[in-house]
Write a protein that holds these residues in place. Structure first.
Motif, mmCIF file in Angstrom:
data_model
loop_
_atom_site.group_PDB
_atom_site.id
_atom_site.type_symbol
_atom_site.label_atom_id
_atom_site.label_comp_id
_atom_site.label_asym_id
_atom_site.label_seq_id
_atom_site.Cartn_x
_atom_site.Cartn_y
_atom_site.Cartn_z
ATOM 1 N N UNK B 168 0.798 -1.234 0.000
ATOM 2 C CA UNK B 168 0.000 0.000 0.000
ATOM 3 C C UNK B 168 0.829 1.281 0.000
ATOM 4 N N UNK B 171 2.071 1.646 -3.578
ATOM 5 C CA UNK B 171 1.061 1.750 -4.647
ATOM 6 C C UNK B 171 1.024 3.101 -5.372
ATOM 7 N N UNK B 172 1.038 4.250 -4.647
ATOM 8 C CA UNK B 172 1.028 5.521 -5.383
ATOM 9 C C UNK B 172 2.203 5.632 -6.362
ATOM 10 N N UNK B 175 1.524 3.176 -9.296
ATOM 11 C CA UNK B 175 0.494 3.690 -10.214
ATOM 12 C C UNK B 175 1.111 4.746 -11.137
ATOM 13 N N UNK B 176 1.899 5.656 -10.545
ATOM 14 C CA UNK B 176 2.537 6.702 -11.353
ATOM 15 C C UNK B 176 3.498 6.091 -12.371
ATOM 16 N N UNK B 179 1.693 4.423 -15.223
ATOM 17 C CA UNK B 179 1.160 5.444 -16.141
ATOM 18 C C UNK B 179 2.247 6.000 -17.051
ATOM 19 N N UNK B 194 4.161 13.397 -13.064
ATOM 20 C CA UNK B 194 4.119 12.116 -12.337
ATOM 21 C C UNK B 194 5.517 11.654 -11.956
ATOM 22 N N UNK B 197 6.493 13.466 -9.002
ATOM 23 C CA UNK B 197 5.798 12.903 -7.831
ATOM 24 C C UNK B 197 6.552 11.673 -7.313
#
Lengths: 212, 220
Positions: B168, B171-172, B175-176, B179, B194, B197
């Protein structure tokens, strides 16, 4: 003293707000009364973020001051935050079902809240799996700090850099004056409930430790 | 003194990772994923760029998590960790181990990006961008997994907890990265926001580790 005032204030704020939101708040032009679930959804999501922020502050204070009182706040705050995250997800799903036709749409905000729930559930799992009792609160505190680092990304960045169904992302979401009154009342009421719940949980913890 | 400690630990961990045949094992795992992604279109099952990016980053995530666990848990099981903690500050241990992990994963990911360019018949001009994404991604993965491994190993928690606790938080970043990699594979404009980030989260976790890991040892 402040907590006693809060105990009296909570029903005074929450009961009239509930009546107003459910019975008297203005009807939305497009989606009718369905939007009223936001009176529970937004305050729950707000409390979840506040609770996780309280856990962050409690964790930092525990590590720097080495006082178990702060660890109790951090730990219980995560539990309450998780409860409110689940309430926010459920009320959001009700809104999504009647407005967008499906209870779950993998919208960025829906994904974000699920990640938050898993992350803080993992905090509890990690905390319970540590076999060294002295290290348990310390490791949990560091994990809580790291977990909160992802909150700004999940709550503020992800929904803004990807397309979302949420009203504010597609240029809608205009609440009128009467709706704001109900929402403000519920936000204050939920915040008071959170403070009282946290205080109660911490006092129970303290009592249990003294008994042992 | 701190620098020489850091260098010694880094060299030790890099030797452990590159000598143990782990590199060959992970490279094999990635080649299998790539072969699947090439074989499926041959059998007329279309595989999108998103699927390939997801598969690649999931393999890298699990490789990275295995490596992290190995270099942190090995010290605890061999009982060398306590001695190491007495001699070297926790932030130096953390920094050297995450550096070793990030270097290892970067080497794997550089190989992956070269293979991707050839298998997807991408223009060679995308190679620098793909390298950049892979290296930054490996850095963020290595740092984040490193701190979680440190916590799990230090608390003598069950090893099976590790992926559940780490995923968890990662995950961010994942995901980035998925993408951005998809954008590169589709040859569409890359979202550098991204990428920033991903880097920002990597640095934030690194600084948190350096600042707060020393508190783990206080009063214990």
């Amino acid at each position: 003293m402040i907590l006693s005032i809060m105990r009296i204030m909570t029903p005074i704020v929450i009961i009239p707000s509930l009546f107003y939101c459910i019975l008297y708040s203005p009807v939305e032009k497009v989606i009718g009364i369905t939007y009223r679930s936001i009176f529970f959804h937004i305050p729950s999501a707000w409390i979840a973020v506040v609770a996780f922020a309280v856990s962050l502050v409690g964790s930092i204070l525990f590590l720097t001051k080495n006082d178990l009182k702060y660890d109790r706040f951090a730990h219980r705050s995560v539990e309450i935050g998780l409860l409110f995250s689940i309430i926010a997800t459920l009320t959001g799903s009700v809104f999504a079902y009647y407005t967008w036709g499906s209870a779950w749409n993998w919208d960025p905000r829906e994904t974000s809240i699920i990640i938050l729930i898993i992350m803080y559930a993992a905090y509890l799992l990690l905390r319970n799996s540590i076999s060294k009792p002295k290290l348990r609160p310390r490791i949990a505190a560091v994990y809580s700090i790291i977990a909160f680092l992802t909150v700004p990304f999940l709550v503020f960045i992800l929904p803004r850099v990807t397309s979302s169904l949420h009203p504010e992302s597609i240029g809608g979401g205009g609440l009128t004056g009467g709706m704001w009154i109900g929402l403000a009342g519920m936000l204050i009421g939920f915040t008071l409930i959170f403070i009282l719940l946290l205080d109660l949980a911490v006092r129970i913890d303290k009592g249990m430790e003294e008994k042992l | 003194m701190l620098w020489s400690n850091f260098k010694t630990l880094l060299v030790k961990d890099i030797k452990l990772l590159f000598k143990g045949g782990m590199l060959i094992g992970y490279a094999f795992g990635i080649v299998v994923v790539m072969c699947i992604s090439v074989a499926l279109p041959m059998s007329k099952i279309s595989v999108s760029e998103v699927t390939v990016s997801t598969l690649i980053w999931m393999v890298l995530f699990f490789s990275c998590s295995e490596v992290s666990q190995r270099i942190f848990l090995d010290e605890e099981t061999k009982k060398t960790a306590d001695l190491m903690r007495q001699l070297v500050p926790p932030s130096v241990i953390y920094l050297s181990k995450v550096s070793a992990n990030s270097i290892f994963i970067s080497v794997i990911s550089l190989g992956v990006s070269t293979l991707l360019v050839f298998w997807f018949k991408l223009s060679l001009t995308v190679l620098p961008v793909l390298f950049l994404v892979m290296v930054f991604g490996s850095f963020a993965l290595g740092i984040t997994q490193g701190i979680i491994s440190y916590l799990v190993a230090r608390g003598a928690a069950r090893g099976s907890v590790f992926p559940i606790v780490a995923l968890p938080i990662i995950l961010p970043v994942l995901i980035s990265l998925i993408n951005i990699t998809t954008q590169v594979l589709e040859s569409s404009p890359v979202s550098f926001t991204l990428l920033v980030v991903v880097l920002a989260q990597g640095f934030a976790v690194l600084i948190t580790g350096i600042l707060f890991l020393p508190y783990l040892e206080k009063g214990v």
